[in-house]
Every structure is written in structure tokens, then in C-alpha cells.
Motif scaffolding. Structure first.
Motif, PDB file in Angstrom:
ATOM      1  N   ARG A 229      15.146  74.213  54.096  1.00 60.71           N
ATOM      2  CA  ARG A 229      14.533  72.934  54.469  1.00 60.71           C
ATOM      3  C   ARG A 229      13.178  72.661  53.829  1.00 60.71           C
ATOM      4  O   ARG A 229      12.429  71.831  54.317  1.00 60.71           O
ATOM      5  N   SER A 230      12.842  73.311  52.720  1.00 58.31           N
ATOM      6  CA  SER A 230      11.528  73.034  52.138  1.00 58.31           C
ATOM      7  C   SER A 230      11.543  71.794  51.240  1.00 58.31           C
ATOM      8  O   SER A 230      10.493  71.262  50.907  1.00 58.31           O
ATOM      9  N   ILE A 231      12.724  71.324  50.869  1.00 57.34           N
ATOM     10  CA  ILE A 231      12.875  70.096  50.082  1.00 57.34           C
ATOM     11  C   ILE A 231      13.346  68.997  51.029  1.00 57.34           C
ATOM     12  O   ILE A 231      14.227  69.211  51.861  1.00 57.34           O
ATOM     13  N   ASP A 232      12.770  67.808  50.880  1.00 58.66           N
ATOM     14  CA  ASP A 232      13.138  66.708  51.783  1.00 58.66           C
ATOM     15  C   ASP A 232      14.598  66.309  51.584  1.00 58.66           C
ATOM     16  O   ASP A 232      15.173  66.507  50.508  1.00 58.66           O
ATOM     17  N   PRO A 233      15.227  65.745  52.627  1.00 59.03           N
ATOM     18  CA  PRO A 233      16.664  65.423  52.574  1.00 59.03           C
ATOM     19  C   PRO A 233      17.043  64.416  51.487  1.00 59.03           C
ATOM     20  O   PRO A 233      18.140  64.503  50.936  1.00 59.03           O
TER      21      PRO A 233
ATOM     22  N   ILE B  76      15.504  74.340  44.927  1.00 55.40           N
ATOM     23  CA  ILE B  76      16.209  73.394  44.047  1.00 55.40           C
ATOM     24  C   ILE B  76      17.251  74.142  43.219  1.00 55.40           C
ATOM     25  O   ILE B  76      18.395  73.695  43.086  1.00 55.40           O
ATOM     26  N   CYS B  77      16.874  75.302  42.687  1.00 56.73           N
ATOM     27  CA  CYS B  77      17.826  76.105  41.906  1.00 56.73           C
ATOM     28  C   CYS B  77      19.036  76.498  42.749  1.00 56.73           C
ATOM     29  O   CYS B  77      20.182  76.401  42.295  1.00 56.73           O
ATOM     30  N   VAL B  78      18.793  76.924  43.971  1.00 57.97           N
ATOM     31  CA  VAL B  78      19.882  77.306  44.872  1.00 57.97           C
ATOM     32  C   VAL B  78      20.739  76.087  45.204  1.00 57.97           C
ATOM     33  O   VAL B  78      21.970  76.169  45.245  1.00 57.97           O
ATOM     34  N   ASP B  79      20.099  74.929  45.424  1.00 57.03           N
ATOM     35  CA  ASP B  79      20.858  73.696  45.679  1.00 57.03           C
ATOM     36  C   ASP B  79      21.799  73.394  44.510  1.00 57.03           C
ATOM     37  O   ASP B  79      22.968  73.068  44.716  1.00 57.03           O
ATOM     38  N   VAL B  80      21.282  73.485  43.297  1.00 57.07           N
ATOM     39  CA  VAL B  80      22.115  73.191  42.128  1.00 57.07           C
ATOM     40  C   VAL B  80      23.294  74.167  42.068  1.00 57.07           C
ATOM     41  O   VAL B  80      24.436  73.763  41.810  1.00 57.07           O
ATOM     42  N   MET B  81      23.043  75.433  42.328  1.00 59.45           N
ATOM     43  CA  MET B  81      24.144  76.407  42.321  1.00 59.45           C
ATOM     44  C   MET B  81      25.151  76.094  43.423  1.00 59.45           C
ATOM     45  O   MET B  81      26.364  76.144  43.207  1.00 59.45           O
TER      46      MET B  81
ATOM     47  N   ILE C 226      19.819  65.389  44.293  1.00 54.22           N
ATOM     48  CA  ILE C 226      20.254  66.561  43.517  1.00 54.22           C
ATOM     49  C   ILE C 226      21.751  66.778  43.699  1.00 54.22           C
ATOM     50  O   ILE C 226      22.491  67.004  42.734  1.00 54.22           O
ATOM     51  N   ARG C 227      22.238  66.709  44.947  1.00 54.96           N
ATOM     52  CA  ARG C 227      23.665  66.914  45.231  1.00 54.96           C
ATOM     53  C   ARG C 227      24.521  65.906  44.469  1.00 54.96           C
ATOM     54  O   ARG C 227      25.516  66.263  43.835  1.00 54.96           O
TER      55      ARG C 227
END
Length: 176
Positions: free
Chosen positions: A38-42, A131-136, A48-49
Motif C-alpha cells: 500500500r505504499s503506492i496510491d490506488p 512498482i516493480c512488484v506490481d509490474v511483475m 500501472i495495472r
């Protein structure tokens, strides 16, 4: 003459023996942990998604909208800007996140000192890692997409997506 190869269905791949394996359990745990971060805003996370969905041409991800992002101000005007984000009026923070997303997926060698500086102007180290984990995480459907067996949640409308406390996806109603 060779026999035609059997057609693999989404049901077989999504719920088949391989995906009930220990590996799938670990992939699911990774995905759930990623969406609990949750460190990046929704809104940034949703952008990104959806950028990952565009790059991968994922019909499922493209047909979903995360409820938390919608409640935080994400709208379809933002979605329309994602494909041309570099020339859009997105805030520099979102452009930095999208530059990292594009670089990770399409040009890992483009992650140079200039991009790292741009990112560090808007995010701390933990946020860049998120962000990197989100992209993965949002790239894990690539196998389904490459076999073109990732059906959209709905053929003619957008569908709400939420995550439970454990980070598991919960598909909701069609969105107007």
C-alpha cells in the motif's frame, strides 16, 4: 501427417493440475502479497495495472477496474491516456511509474541513471520496489494471453475488481 495438437482451454490452464500445484500456491501467495502492498496510491497502481494489460493485450485485465482506484478518482478519461502516457497530461509522478513499467516489460536495458533519477524525484526506494512488484504481478497472466485463453470478465462492459483482506481477487458487478 501429424495429428493436430489438442486445444488447451482457459479452464484447463487456470484450474488444471499444474495450477493446483505447489508452484501455483506460491505464485498466488506472491500475487496476494503484491496487491496488499500500500505504499503506492490506488490510482497510480491502477494505471500501472492497465498499462501492463495494454502491453500484454490482456482482455481480462483490460475489462476490469479496481474499485479502490475508482473510489480514489480513477476514471475512463485516465484510462484513455495510458497508451500515449508520454505526451499526456499525467502528473510527472505517474509518468515516472509508467516509464519504469514500460522499461521493465519492453526495454530493461533502458533503466538507466536518468530513469532512476526521475523515479527518485517522485518515489522512495520502497515505493520503486513496489512498482516493480506490481509490474511483475500484473504480468503473470502473460501465459494465458499468449495462448489467447484469457477471457474478459465481460464481453461488453467493465467489471468491478476488489481484493479481500488476504489479497485474493473478488470479481464484482458490471460497471456502467
Amino acid at each position: 501427417m501429424t495429428a493436430p495438437s489438442p486445444r488447451i482451454t482457459a479452464d484447463e490452464l487456470s484450474f488444471g493440475a499444474f495450477f493446483r500445484s505447489e508452484l501455483e500456491q506460491h505464485i498466488g501467495a506472491f500475487a496476494a502479497a503484491a496487491v496488499r502492498a500500500r505504499s503506492i496510491d490506488p490510482v497510480t497502481t491502477e494505471i500501472i495495472r492497465l498499462r501492463c494489460a495494454q502491453i500484454h493485450d490482456c482482455r481480462l485485465c483490460g475489462s476490469l477496474r479496481v474499485r479502490e482506484a475508482l473510489d480514489s478518482g480513477f476514471d475512463e478519461e485516465m484510462q484513455r491516456k495510458i497508451g500515449a502516457w508520454e505526451s499526456s497530461d499525467f502528473r510527472p509522478k505517474i509518468k515516472a511509474a509508467l516509464a519504469l513499467c514500460d522499461a521493465m516489460i519492453m526495454h530493461p536495458g533502458a533503466i538507466d541513471p536518468a530513469l532512476r533519477k526521475f523515479l527518485s524525484e517522485h518515489f522512495d526506494a520502497a515505493q520503486i520496489a513496489e512498482i516493480c512488484v506490481d509490474v511483475m504481478k500484473w504480468s503473470q497472466q502473460k501465459a494465458l494471453v499468449s495462448l489467447r485463453i484469457e477471457p474478459p470478465a465481460s464481453e461488453d462492459s467493465l467489471t468491478e475488481l476488489r481484493f479481500d483482506e488476504a489479497g485474493n481477487p473478488v470479481f464484482g458487478a458490471a460497471l456502467d
